[in-house]
Each structure stands twice: as structure tokens, then as C-alpha cells.
Design an enzyme around this catalytic site. Structure first.
Site, PDB file in Angstrom:
ATOM      1  N   CYS A  52      41.189   8.487  -3.781  1.00  0.00           N
ATOM      2  CA  CYS A  52      40.608   7.519  -4.517  1.00  0.00           C
ATOM      3  C   CYS A  52      41.486   6.913  -5.375  1.00  0.00           C
ATOM      4  O   CYS A  52      41.548   5.673  -5.613  1.00  0.00           O
ATOM      5  CB  CYS A  52      39.351   7.909  -5.341  1.00  0.00           C
ATOM      6  SG  CYS A  52      37.852   8.245  -4.366  1.00  0.00           S
ATOM      7  N   SER A 117      45.889  12.975 -12.886  1.00  0.00           N
ATOM      8  CA  SER A 117      44.801  12.619 -12.203  1.00  0.00           C
ATOM      9  C   SER A 117      43.957  11.573 -13.439  1.00  0.00           C
ATOM     10  O   SER A 117      44.620  11.555 -14.525  1.00  0.00           O
ATOM     11  CB  SER A 117      43.672  13.659 -12.029  1.00  0.00           C
ATOM     12  OG  SER A 117      43.808  14.351 -10.776  1.00  0.00           O
ATOM     13  N   PRO A 123      39.179  18.787 -10.123  1.00  0.00           N
ATOM     14  CA  PRO A 123      39.352  19.798  -8.968  1.00  0.00           C
ATOM     15  C   PRO A 123      39.511  19.189  -7.702  1.00  0.00           C
ATOM     16  O   PRO A 123      40.106  19.905  -6.842  1.00  0.00           O
ATOM     17  CB  PRO A 123      38.169  20.628  -9.197  1.00  0.00           C
ATOM     18  CG  PRO A 123      37.038  19.736  -9.488  1.00  0.00           C
ATOM     19  CD  PRO A 123      37.596  18.728 -10.562  1.00  0.00           C
ATOM     20  N   GLN A 124      38.936  17.922  -7.243  1.00  0.00           N
ATOM     21  CA  GLN A 124      38.896  17.507  -6.009  1.00  0.00           C
ATOM     22  C   GLN A 124      40.514  17.448  -5.372  1.00  0.00           C
ATOM     23  O   GLN A 124      40.690  17.576  -4.076  1.00  0.00           O
ATOM     24  CB  GLN A 124      38.436  16.147  -5.836  1.00  0.00           C
ATOM     25  CG  GLN A 124      36.831  16.158  -6.121  1.00  0.00           C
ATOM     26  CD  GLN A 124      36.476  16.083  -7.730  1.00  0.00           C
ATOM     27  OE1 GLN A 124      37.301  16.012  -8.462  1.00  0.00           O
ATOM     28  NE2 GLN A 124      35.191  16.067  -7.786  1.00  0.00           N
ATOM     29  N   ALA A 198      28.234  12.193  -0.028  1.00  0.00           N
ATOM     30  CA  ALA A 198      27.830  13.512  -0.327  1.00  0.00           C
ATOM     31  C   ALA A 198      28.991  14.367  -0.458  1.00  0.00           C
ATOM     32  O   ALA A 198      29.101  15.722  -0.262  1.00  0.00           O
ATOM     33  CB  ALA A 198      27.054  14.309   0.978  1.00  0.00           C
ATOM     34  N   GLY A 199      30.372  14.093  -0.763  1.00  0.00           N
ATOM     35  CA  GLY A 199      31.402  14.505  -0.875  1.00  0.00           C
ATOM     36  C   GLY A 199      31.616  15.411  -2.442  1.00  0.00           C
ATOM     37  O   GLY A 199      30.468  15.245  -3.078  1.00  0.00           O
ATOM     38  N   GLU A 200      32.663  15.875  -2.697  1.00  0.00           N
ATOM     39  CA  GLU A 200      32.748  16.773  -4.050  1.00  0.00           C
ATOM     40  C   GLU A 200      32.661  15.764  -5.216  1.00  0.00           C
ATOM     41  O   GLU A 200      31.722  16.275  -6.132  1.00  0.00           O
ATOM     42  CB  GLU A 200      34.260  17.344  -4.027  1.00  0.00           C
ATOM     43  CG  GLU A 200      34.503  18.223  -2.919  1.00  0.00           C
ATOM     44  CD  GLU A 200      35.825  18.863  -2.906  1.00  0.00           C
ATOM     45  OE1 GLU A 200      36.508  18.457  -4.011  1.00  0.00           O
ATOM     46  OE2 GLU A 200      36.167  19.760  -2.167  1.00  0.00           O
ATOM     47  N   MET A 201      32.868  14.519  -5.281  1.00  0.00           N
ATOM     48  CA  MET A 201      32.676  13.567  -6.464  1.00  0.00           C
ATOM     49  C   MET A 201      31.231  13.624  -6.710  1.00  0.00           C
ATOM     50  O   MET A 201      30.761  13.632  -7.659  1.00  0.00           O
ATOM     51  CB  MET A 201      33.339  12.314  -6.396  1.00  0.00           C
ATOM     52  CG  MET A 201      33.232  11.482  -7.690  1.00  0.00           C
ATOM     53  SD  MET A 201      33.627  12.314  -9.098  1.00  0.00           S
ATOM     54  CE  MET A 201      35.433  12.301  -9.159  1.00  0.00           C
ATOM     55  N   ILE A 202      30.456  13.032  -5.525  1.00  0.00           N
ATOM     56  CA  ILE A 202      29.066  12.872  -5.435  1.00  0.00           C
ATOM     57  C   ILE A 202      28.267  14.142  -6.021  1.00  0.00           C
ATOM     58  O   ILE A 202      27.570  14.182  -6.812  1.00  0.00           O
ATOM     59  CB  ILE A 202      28.578  12.350  -4.049  1.00  0.00           C
ATOM     60  CG1 ILE A 202      28.964  11.038  -3.970  1.00  0.00           C
ATOM     61  CG2 ILE A 202      26.988  12.421  -4.046  1.00  0.00           C
ATOM     62  CD1 ILE A 202      28.321   9.995  -4.874  1.00  0.00           C
TER      63      ILE A 202
END
Length: 432
Positions: A52, A117, A123-124, A198-202
Site C-alpha cells: 500500500c 513504514s 507488522p504487515q 480480509a487481509g492483515e490490515m482489515i
């Protein structure tokens, strides 16, 4: 040094420009192969990191390559990346960065550790970097140099996360999302929240919302299995993406973060949702790059739209603790850079060492052959051994002595110092 990094990130380019260069995971392997083909004349190692917040090219060259060869790859790399984003190389240069050698290694280590970041310590990025490495390996584009760079990046990141409080700041993005919702709606017990993706951020943001026990949680995701797992963990309801346009009015908060190359939520759908809601406000958080929600939506009355860049500005952390963690992490990164630089230097000397060994082996074999012929002719053994040792000694010293005799000025002093270190160190005569 034979490593370079080139790209753009949240610090160098605005969100919409970053979105033009985002490469979906399913296309990453093809992109790696395309970049490598574009740089085929140099036969480099290649990896691409696309998230992103950044799109970065990592290029490695063999130890025999001189720094000039790496520099020569910058322009064709920029041209290739510019073409992927549908822009000119000149336009891209104003929003990109190029790092070479130790600075490229430092950048990779800081990225893996979450120091570069948008949200400190998120952590992503480490998982995304590991995925980039897997894609490069799958495309046959990863060699010894980049393999070492990334493996050392992962080791540094692990030490940073286990030895500092950097990771404690990673939740701040999710916390900021919840804070915006409470500022708009007060208690969240009467709000309905929709998550798209439904990824790590979500997962991180949804977990924070769930802790505040909203009236309902709903998850819309293209992949049914992952979405179902997250629904079960959070007690959420699933929603088909195809129903998004007709169900939008049911939700007070919409958080979206997918890998879609086109917006999933358009202006018309939001206008219809607002009309059905009788102008009750909606909070919309678009954490995707490229955008999941058309930017014109933010101009509507009663819509509060925040992008990933907007949300990062909301993040507030304890300054002193943050600074202490960053300083500690930077020291770990510096040690990692030193180790990698030393490895590259040692690796660059391998061809020289091999050539030196071949040359001395040739000398040894030639003098042994002479000695055997002399012994076969019946010459005295001691005399043959003496001649053998004298010949080898002369060959070993010939180059150094010739330089001492022919050099002058600074060059002469250099050769004096070198001969002193090579042959006259205090312990050089000791037997081991």
C-alpha cells in the site's frame, strides 16, 4: 557494492500516484520476469516489493561487477517502472529515490523492521517482503546477493521486534480508526460496521472495533475461506461482494482494504446509500492503494472519508518512548548493514583469491616438475631441495620487490606498508 534499491513510497509520492504503480500479488512474478528481461544485458538478480505504501525494485549484481555497472542500471530501471505506472521517466524521478550499496542495504533493513513504514513498526511489511522474495525465487530471479540481503533483513527485523518497543506502535493505525468512529458516533454499541477485504490490515482494524462491541460486524471478501475464518473469529456476518452496492446503506462505518486495481465503492452507490439512510452520516476508511473508494465520495455531505494517508496523520504516540525505540532499532540496523557490507566485500575478493591460488599452484607444480627431473638425473637431494625453495621464494617475492624498486612517492610508501603487513608482521615467522 553490487546492490541497488529504487522506488517510491508514502514519503516521496502522493496516494493516487502510488496507486498507479501498485502491483497485485498475482502479477508480481510476471513483473519480476519483465524487469529482469528489460535489464537482460546485465543479467542481474531482481526482486520487487509492492505494498500500500511503496513499490520498490531491488537489483543485485555479481561480485565481479564494478559500482559503475550498478549505476548504469538506474535509468533503465526507472524507465521500466515509469512504463508500469503509465507515466514518463522524468515525472517519476521527482517522486522516487535511488539507493546504492550500504544505503540500499540500510533501506531494506529499515523497511523490514517497520522503521520506514507510514505507521512505525507495522507488522504487515515483513510478511509482504517475504512474499516478494518467494515471488522472485519462483521467477528464477533471486541469486546469492539478494538472498543474503533479504535473509539479513529478516534477521534484523526479528531482532528489532524482539529487542525494542517498535512493535507496540503498530496498533496505532487501528486505534486511530476506532478513535475517528467514536468521535463521530460516540459509543459504538449502536453502530454497524462493514469491512471490505480480509487481509492483515482489515484483521487488525476489525479486532480493534470488535473490542468496542458494536451492534454488528460484517465482512465482505472475494475469497470466501479467509473471510469465513475472520467472521468466525470475530463473530461477524459474511457478505458477498456482489451485494455491496445494495447493502451499503445498512452500515455506519465502512473500512475497506483490498488488492483491487479499480474502486469497489463508487460515487453513485454512496449517493443511493445516503438517500436510503435519510442523510445519517457515514464514516468511510479507505486503507487501500490503489483506492477502493472513489475520491469524489469525500465531497458528499454527511460522508467522512479518510484515506490511509489521512489516517496516518491521526496517529499519535508517546514521543519519548517512540524515539528511544527508534534509536535502539537504528543501532541494530547499523550493525546489520556493517555485517552485510563486510560480506559483500569478502565476496568481491573471491575471484582474486581464486586467481592467486591458481597462480601459486602453477608455480608449485612447475618447480616440483623441475625437482623431479633433477632427482631422476641423480643430482644431490639437498641441492635439489635448496633450488626448489629458492625458486619458489623468488617467484613469491618478485612482484612485491619489483614494485618497491620501481615506485616512488605515495605509491612507494603504499608498497612499503603493504609488504610490511604481508611479510614482516611480528607473528609472520612463528610456526603454528
Amino acid at each position: 557494492m553490487s546492490v541497488l534499491a529504487l522506488g517510491l513510497n508514502h514519503g516521496s509520492a502522493p496516494l493516487d500516484l502510488r496507486g498507479r504503480f501498485a502491483i497485485p500479488l498475482e502479477a508480481l512474478g510476471r513483473s519480476v520476469q519483465g524487469l529482469r528481461n528489460h535489464l537482460a544485458r546485465a543479467a542481474p538478480e531482481v526482486a520487487i516489493l509492492s505494498t500500500c505504501n511503496r513499490t520498490e525494485l531491488y537489483v543485485g549484481l555479481p561480485p565481479s561487477a564494478c559500482p559503475r555497472h550498478a549505476i548504469e542500471l538506474v535509468e533503465p530501471s526507472i524507465e521500466w517502472l515509469a512504463r508500469q505506472g503509465g507515466t514518463s521517466a522524468d515525472s517519476l524521478r521527482g517522486h522516487s529515490y535511488f539507493l546504492h550499496g550500504a544505503e540500499a542495504a540500510r533501506h531494506a533493513f529499515r523497511v523490514a523492521s517497520g522503521l520506514d513504514s507510514m505507521v512505525l513498526g507495522e507488522p504487515q511489511i515483513l510478511g509482504q517482503m517475504k512474499q516478494a522474495v518467494r515471488e522472485a525465487e519462483g521467477a528464477g530471479a533471486l541469486g546469492t546477493t539478494l538472498h543474503q540481503l533479504f535473509q539479513r533483513s529478516f534477521a534484523v527485523a526479528k531482532e528489532v521486534r524482539s529487542s525494542t518497543e517498535i512493535g507496540a506502535h503498530a496498533v496505532s493505525m487501528a486505534a486511530a480508526a476506532v478513535r475517528l468512529a467514536t468521535q463521530l458516533f460516540g459509543e459504538l454499541s449502536q453502530t454497524r460496521v462493514l469491512f471490505v477485504g480480509a487481509g492483515e490490515m482489515i484483521e487488525l482494524v476489525a479486532t480493534h472495533f470488535a473490542a468496542h462491541e458494536p451492534m454488528s460486524l460484517t465482512i465482505a471478501n472475494r475469497g470466501r475461506e479467509r473471510g469465513q475464518v475472520l467472521c468466525e473469529r470475530l463473530g461477524a456476518q459474511p457478505l458477498a461482494l456482489a451485494e455491496l452496492g445494495t447493502r451499503l446503506q445498512d452500515f455506519d462505518v465502512v473500512v475497506s482494504c483490498t488488492a483491487s486495481s479499480l474502486p469497489l465503492i463508487g460515487l453513485g452507490a454512496v449517493e443511493r446509500a445516503l438517500k436510503a439512510r435519510r442523510r445519517r452520516p457515514m464514516l468511510m476508511l479507505d486503507l487501500a492503494v490503489p483506492r477502493d473508494i472513489e475520491p469524489e465520495v469525500g465531497e458528499l455531505d454527511d460522508i467522512y472519508l479518510y484515506t490511509v494517508d489521512d489516517l496516518a496523520l491521526q496517529v499519535q504516540v508517546n514521543g519519548e518512548r517512540r524515539q528511544a525505540a527508534v534509536l535502539q532499532a537504528e543501532q541494530i540496523v547499523a550493525a546489520g548493514v556493517h555485517g552485510f557490507s563486510h560480506w559483500l566485500e569478502q565476496r568481491a575478493s573471491v575471484p582474486l583469491i581464486q586467481a592467486l591460488q591458481r597462480r601459486t599452484d602453477d608455480w608449485r607444480e612447475a618447480e616440483l616438475a623441475k625437482a623431479r627431473r633433477a632427482l631422476a638425473r641423480g643430482q644431490d637431494v639437498d641441492a635439489v631441495m635448496e633450488a626448489l625453495s629458492n625458486a619458489l621464494t623468488r617467484k613469491l617475492l618478485h612482484g612485491a620487490l619489483a614494485e618497491l624498486h620501481s615506485s616512488a612517492g605515495e605509491a612507494h610508501q603504499h608498497w612499503m606498508d603493504s609488504v610490511q603487513r604481508m611479510f614482516l608482521r611480528p607473528d609472520s615467522h612463528r610456526r603454528h
